[in-house]
Design an enzyme around this catalytic site. Structure first.
Site, mmCIF file in Angstrom:
data_model
loop_
_atom_site.group_PDB
_atom_site.id
_atom_site.type_symbol
_atom_site.label_atom_id
_atom_site.label_comp_id
_atom_site.label_asym_id
_atom_site.label_seq_id
_atom_site.Cartn_x
_atom_site.Cartn_y
_atom_site.Cartn_z
ATOM 1 N N LYS A 33 0.882 -1.008 0.010
ATOM 2 C CA LYS A 33 0.023 0.025 -0.054
ATOM 3 C C LYS A 33 0.866 1.255 -0.007
ATOM 4 O O LYS A 33 0.604 2.173 -0.748
ATOM 5 C CB LYS A 33 -0.851 0.080 1.242
ATOM 6 C CG LYS A 33 -2.216 -1.167 1.029
ATOM 7 C CD LYS A 33 -3.061 -0.992 2.312
ATOM 8 C CE LYS A 33 -4.155 -2.014 2.190
ATOM 9 N NZ LYS A 33 -5.088 -1.949 3.384
ATOM 10 N N LYS B 250 -10.636 -11.706 -8.245
ATOM 11 C CA LYS B 250 -11.649 -11.735 -6.924
ATOM 12 C C LYS B 250 -12.609 -10.764 -7.059
ATOM 13 O O LYS B 250 -12.034 -9.439 -7.356
ATOM 14 C CB LYS B 250 -11.051 -11.914 -5.700
ATOM 15 C CG LYS B 250 -11.997 -12.133 -4.741
ATOM 16 C CD LYS B 250 -11.226 -12.399 -3.331
ATOM 17 C CE LYS B 250 -12.035 -12.640 -2.326
ATOM 18 N NZ LYS B 250 -11.287 -12.958 -0.841
ATOM 19 N N LYS C 298 -14.882 -4.915 -3.402
ATOM 20 C CA LYS C 298 -15.437 -3.389 -3.359
ATOM 21 C C LYS C 298 -14.552 -2.195 -3.729
ATOM 22 O O LYS C 298 -15.224 -1.261 -3.797
ATOM 23 C CB LYS C 298 -15.873 -3.413 -2.143
ATOM 24 C CG LYS C 298 -14.946 -3.481 -0.817
ATOM 25 C CD LYS C 298 -15.509 -3.353 0.448
ATOM 26 C CE LYS C 298 -14.552 -3.361 1.600
ATOM 27 N NZ LYS C 298 -15.044 -3.445 3.007
#
Length: 357
Positions: A146, A227, A230
């Protein structure tokens, strides 16, 4: 999962894995600080993004079923959302939406609360930061991934594994259901608990992670090798729990399938068709290896109808909760007060053990 594995078999294996974890948790509860005979389960759901069909089948439904086996506590982890740039108004709205959806999905038999409403999370997090090492934090895979994608890296992104550990240890959780992507965080949580206990005296229950032997893995409708997420850049392949039926039908009817026209379960050779078959099985109970469809169009139609029907009760209960925001506030406030009271003893013990007056 192979083409000869039925949905009933999958459900049986999930239950077997859960029972194995419950038995391990009961043994764990006999450790210092544990509660013999009672297995306590804790897990948290991120407040970022809208909950998807993948979240529902892969994480929420197993959590709902687990309520019959153990004492369950679930949190909406809104503090974790502060590790990246965010819009405060959107975060507040998403947090309430996630909480209401989790209740609508059936987690109303657990203690469900908002993480930020219980100050003990942040206080215990600092005590654990004072037990952890910088090198441990920097070695975390999610931090490296990240931070590499951000121009400005917030310090909380580096230290949030300590907050995650605090979330778990605060509840004296015996079992923590997690996915494989959280394995490193769980190992750190256990390390911090053991280190604290060794240095300052037995304070924390050392939790056991539960990695489902079989879990529903819902793939993106537009990219069936990825996958469903969201945080996907495109919404075309993602079904959200609050999507209107017309949107669900449109997305599934436009789902990417495969070359040829044979309907069979073959994840490696036919990922798109296999994803639709898996969705149909999960939402309708039909065996995944026994398709009765003569065309992809017929399969898509049946799958869309099954998904819409499965999510209808969730949307209805969510609408009721949303129509009475005062009642939702009451539920969440009562849960936060209960958690604050139930965790005060553990926090006091940790403060005393580490040397605070």
């Amino acid at each position: 999962m192979t083409s000869t594995t039925s949905q009933a078999t999958v459900q049986a294996e999930i239950r077997t894995g859960t029972q194995t974890g419950i038995q391990a948790g009961t043994r764990a509860a006999e450790r210092p600080g544990g509660r013999a005979g009672t297995t306590r389960v804790f897990s948290a759901f991120q407040a970022t993004g809208r909950l998807t069909l993948g979240n529902y089948l892969g994480a929420i439904l197993p959590a709902v079923r687990l309520q019959d086996e153990a004492a369950c506590v679930y949190a909406v982890a809104d503090l974790h959302a502060l590790t990246v740039r965010h819009d405060p108004a959107v975060l507040r709205a998403r947090t309430r939406e996630v909480a209401a959806l989790l209740l609508a999905c059936g987690l109303d038999r657990s203690v469900l609360y908002l993480q930020s409403r219980v100050p003990a999370h942040t206080e215990l997090s600092y005590l654990l930061e004072s037990t952890a090492y910088e090198g441990e934090m920097r070695r975390m895979i999610q931090f490296r991934e990240k931070s590499a994608a951000q121009e400005e890296v917030r310090l909380s992104l580096l230290t949030y594994p300590a907050l995650m550990a605090a979330d778990i240890l605060l509840h004296r959780a015996d079992l923590v259901p997690v996915g494989e992507d959280q394995r490193q965080h769980m190992e750190l949580t256990r390390d911090l608990a053991l280190r604290f206990n060794r240095r300052y005296g037995e304070t924390f229950v050392v939790p056991e992670a539960v990695y489902p032997r079989v879990a529903a893995r819902v793939m993106d409708l537009a990219v069936p090798t990825a996958k469903m997420s969201k945080s996907s850049a495109s919404e075309a392949g993602t079904v959200y729990l609050l999507d209107p039926p017309a949107d669900i039908q449109r997305k599934i009817m436009r789902a990417v399938t495969d070359s040829g026209n044979e309907v069979r379960y073959d994840p490696a050779g036919k990922p798109g068709v296999s994803n639709l078959l898996a969705l149909l099985a999960a939402c309708s109970g039909r065996p995944v290896e026994s398709p009765v469809h003569s065309s992809y169009g017929a399969l898509k139609k049946d799958t869309a109808e099954a998904v819409i029907e499965a999510l209808a009760p969730v949307r209805e209960r969510f609408a009721v909760l949303s129509a009475d925001p005062a009642e939702l506030d009451r539920i969440l406030a009562a849960a936060a007060a209960r958690v604050t009271e139930e965790t005060s003893g553990l926090l006091a013990a940790a403060r005393l053990a580490i040397g605070l007056a």
